[in-house]
Design a protein around this motif. Structure first.
Motif, PDB file in Angstrom:
ATOM      1  N   THR A 108       2.901  10.302  -5.324  1.00 59.10           N
ATOM      2  CA  THR A 108       3.784  11.408  -4.953  1.00 59.10           C
ATOM      3  C   THR A 108       4.820  11.664  -6.039  1.00 59.10           C
ATOM      4  OG1 THR A 108       3.514  10.799  -2.623  1.00 59.10           O
ATOM      5  CG2 THR A 108       5.327  12.283  -3.165  1.00 59.10           C
ATOM      6  N   ILE A 109       5.388  10.605  -6.581  1.00 60.66           N
ATOM      7  CA  ILE A 109       6.406  10.751  -7.619  1.00 60.66           C
ATOM      8  C   ILE A 109       5.802  11.339  -8.887  1.00 60.66           C
ATOM      9  CG2 ILE A 109       7.901   9.452  -9.191  1.00 60.66           C
ATOM     10  CD1 ILE A 109       8.541   7.591  -6.837  1.00 60.66           C
TER      11      ILE A 109
ATOM     12  N   GLU B 100       0.827  -1.203   0.000  1.00 61.10           N
ATOM     13  CA  GLU B 100       0.000   0.000   0.000  1.00 61.10           C
ATOM     14  C   GLU B 100       0.864   1.258   0.000  1.00 61.10           C
ATOM     15  OE1 GLU B 100      -3.440   2.187   2.764  1.00 61.10           O
ATOM     16  OE2 GLU B 100      -2.746   0.156   3.251  1.00 61.10           O
ATOM     17  N   ALA B 101       1.933   1.237   0.786  1.00 62.87           N
ATOM     18  CA  ALA B 101       2.828   2.389   0.843  1.00 62.87           C
ATOM     19  C   ALA B 101       3.505   2.621  -0.511  1.00 62.87           C
ATOM     20  CB  ALA B 101       3.880   2.189   1.927  1.00 62.87           C
ATOM     21  N   LEU B 102       3.910   1.553  -1.170  1.00 63.25           N
ATOM     22  CA  LEU B 102       4.558   1.675  -2.473  1.00 63.25           C
ATOM     23  C   LEU B 102       3.617   2.277  -3.506  1.00 63.25           C
ATOM     24  CD1 LEU B 102       6.518  -1.700  -2.630  1.00 63.25           C
ATOM     25  CD2 LEU B 102       7.442   0.570  -2.143  1.00 63.25           C
TER      26      LEU B 102
ATOM     27  N   LEU C 196      10.985  16.254  -5.893  1.00 60.55           N
ATOM     28  CA  LEU C 196      10.955  15.027  -6.680  1.00 60.55           C
ATOM     29  C   LEU C 196      12.088  14.086  -6.279  1.00 60.55           C
ATOM     30  CD1 LEU C 196       9.809  13.286  -8.903  1.00 60.55           C
ATOM     31  CD2 LEU C 196      10.976  14.739 -10.594  1.00 60.55           C
ATOM     32  N   LEU C 197      13.267  14.628  -6.049  1.00 64.76           N
ATOM     33  CA  LEU C 197      14.402  13.812  -5.608  1.00 64.76           C
ATOM     34  C   LEU C 197      14.093  13.091  -4.305  1.00 64.76           C
ATOM     35  CD1 LEU C 197      17.421  16.147  -6.407  1.00 64.76           C
ATOM     36  CD2 LEU C 197      17.259  13.747  -7.109  1.00 64.76           C
TER      37      LEU C 197
ATOM     38  N   SER D 265      13.949   9.083  -3.822  1.00 62.15           N
ATOM     39  CA  SER D 265      14.850   8.475  -2.844  1.00 62.15           C
ATOM     40  C   SER D 265      14.074   7.667  -1.808  1.00 62.15           C
ATOM     41  CB  SER D 265      15.671   9.566  -2.150  1.00 62.15           C
ATOM     42  OG  SER D 265      16.425   9.030  -1.081  1.00 62.15           O
ATOM     43  N   ARG D 266      12.991   8.227  -1.311  1.00 64.04           N
ATOM     44  CA  ARG D 266      12.180   7.525  -0.311  1.00 64.04           C
ATOM     45  C   ARG D 266      11.654   6.215  -0.888  1.00 64.04           C
ATOM     46  NH1 ARG D 266       9.007   9.454   4.245  1.00 64.04           N
ATOM     47  NH2 ARG D 266       7.346   7.974   4.748  1.00 64.04           N
ATOM     48  N   ARG D 267      11.191   6.257  -2.123  1.00 71.69           N
ATOM     49  CA  ARG D 267      10.641   5.050  -2.764  1.00 71.69           C
ATOM     50  C   ARG D 267      11.710   3.980  -2.944  1.00 71.69           C
ATOM     51  NH1 ARG D 267      10.177   0.982  -4.928  1.00 71.69           N
ATOM     52  NH2 ARG D 267       8.558   0.227  -6.377  1.00 71.69           N
TER      53      ARG D 267
END
Length: 279
Positions: free
Chosen positions: A48-49, A40-42, A169-170, A174-176
């Motif tokens: 967001t991206i 779900e988080a992915l 965006l970076l 990065s978080r993903r």
């Protein structure tokens, strides 16, 4: 002179505390991370991206943003985007952003300590996770490969806004990608018998093969491109314009981002994490 930075810091602290409050009721809190909550988080991070891609696509390439010789900022050696990133990360560090194990700064050197109380984030990662950081690769990929695909050539003078959209965006990318640590941990806990022999043998190729599901990767790529098509379309109330919908950016860029970089780099993070999992 110091009132404005203090106001900004207060606003960031308020935002962090609001995020902490939401985290208490999120799927990732309480009983910890699960395969379902990780998936779900992915999926949420895809949104967001894509919105980040839309925001950056509003501006042309604006090459002066990345030219060290253009800015010539007193007391600072680097480009305008580096100035924005380093100072924003320093401010966010004071607000506690990097206490969250899901966050990784691009310039971790000499970050100031947090000024807010620490939140008890769920700790499920092996301590070795702290040594896994591929933001240098992400930075290089973003500016050398992704940005030329996303931004049209030109200059509109909005260099500060361009740098701010780059940072947003970076951070999302990065978080993903670094979320692969959590994916790997959940997968390991779900099937330790499959992973332990490969980890003990330091079999990178075997781990990569075990983590690779081509059908799932293709599904993710198609979903991201479809989202980019929907989110990026110009909305018109004139039905006659339905056949000539304009796009805010090329949806295939989002698909290529995931296919060429996000998915491969996430698996690289997973392999690096698993190799440390039994230390």
């Amino acid at each position: 002179m110091i009132r404005f930075p203090l106001v900004v810091l207060v606003l960031i602290i308020c935002a962090v505390r609001c995020r902490m409050a939401r985290a208490e009721s999120s799927p990732d809190s309480g009983n910890g991370y699960t395969l379902a909550s990780v998936r779900e988080a992915l999926v949420r991070q895809e949104d967001t991206i894509i919105y980040g891609l839309i925001e950056r696509a509003k501006f042309p390439s604006n090459s002066h943003t990345y030219d060290e010789k253009y800015a010539e900022i007193p007391g600072f050696c680097g480009s305008l985007v580096e100035l924005v990133v380093k100072n924003t990360e320093a401010l966010q560090a004071k607000a506690g952003r990097y206490k969250n194990p899901e966050e990784n700064p691009f310039f971790p050197e000499n970050l100031p300590p947090s000024m807010v109380p620490s939140y008890p984030f769920t700790q499920i990662l092996h301590p070795g996770a702290a040594s896994i950081d591929i933001n240098k690769s992400i930075w290089k990929m973003y500016f050398q490969e992704l940005l030329p695909l996303l931004a049209t050539s030109g200059d509109d003078g909005n260099y500060a806004q361009t740098a701010a959209s780059d940072l947003s965006l970076l951070q999302a990318i990065s978080r993903r990608i670094h979320y692969g640590k959590f994916v790997a941990e959940v997968k390991f806990r779900d099937s330790p018998q499959d992973y332990e022999p490969l980890i003990r043998a330091k079999d990178r190729e075997g781990l990569m093969k075990l983590l690779t599901f081509r059908s799932v990767e293709e599904m993710v790529r198609k979903r991201v491109e479809k989202k980019a098509t929907v989110f990026g379309q110009e909305v018109s109330l004139n039905r006659d314009d339905g056949d000539n919908e304009k796009q805010k950016f090329d949806p295939s860029v989002a698909s290529r981002l995931y296919q060429n970089w996000v998915i491969p780099l996430t698996k690289e993070v997973q392999v690096e994490y698993l190799l440390r999992r039994l230390d």
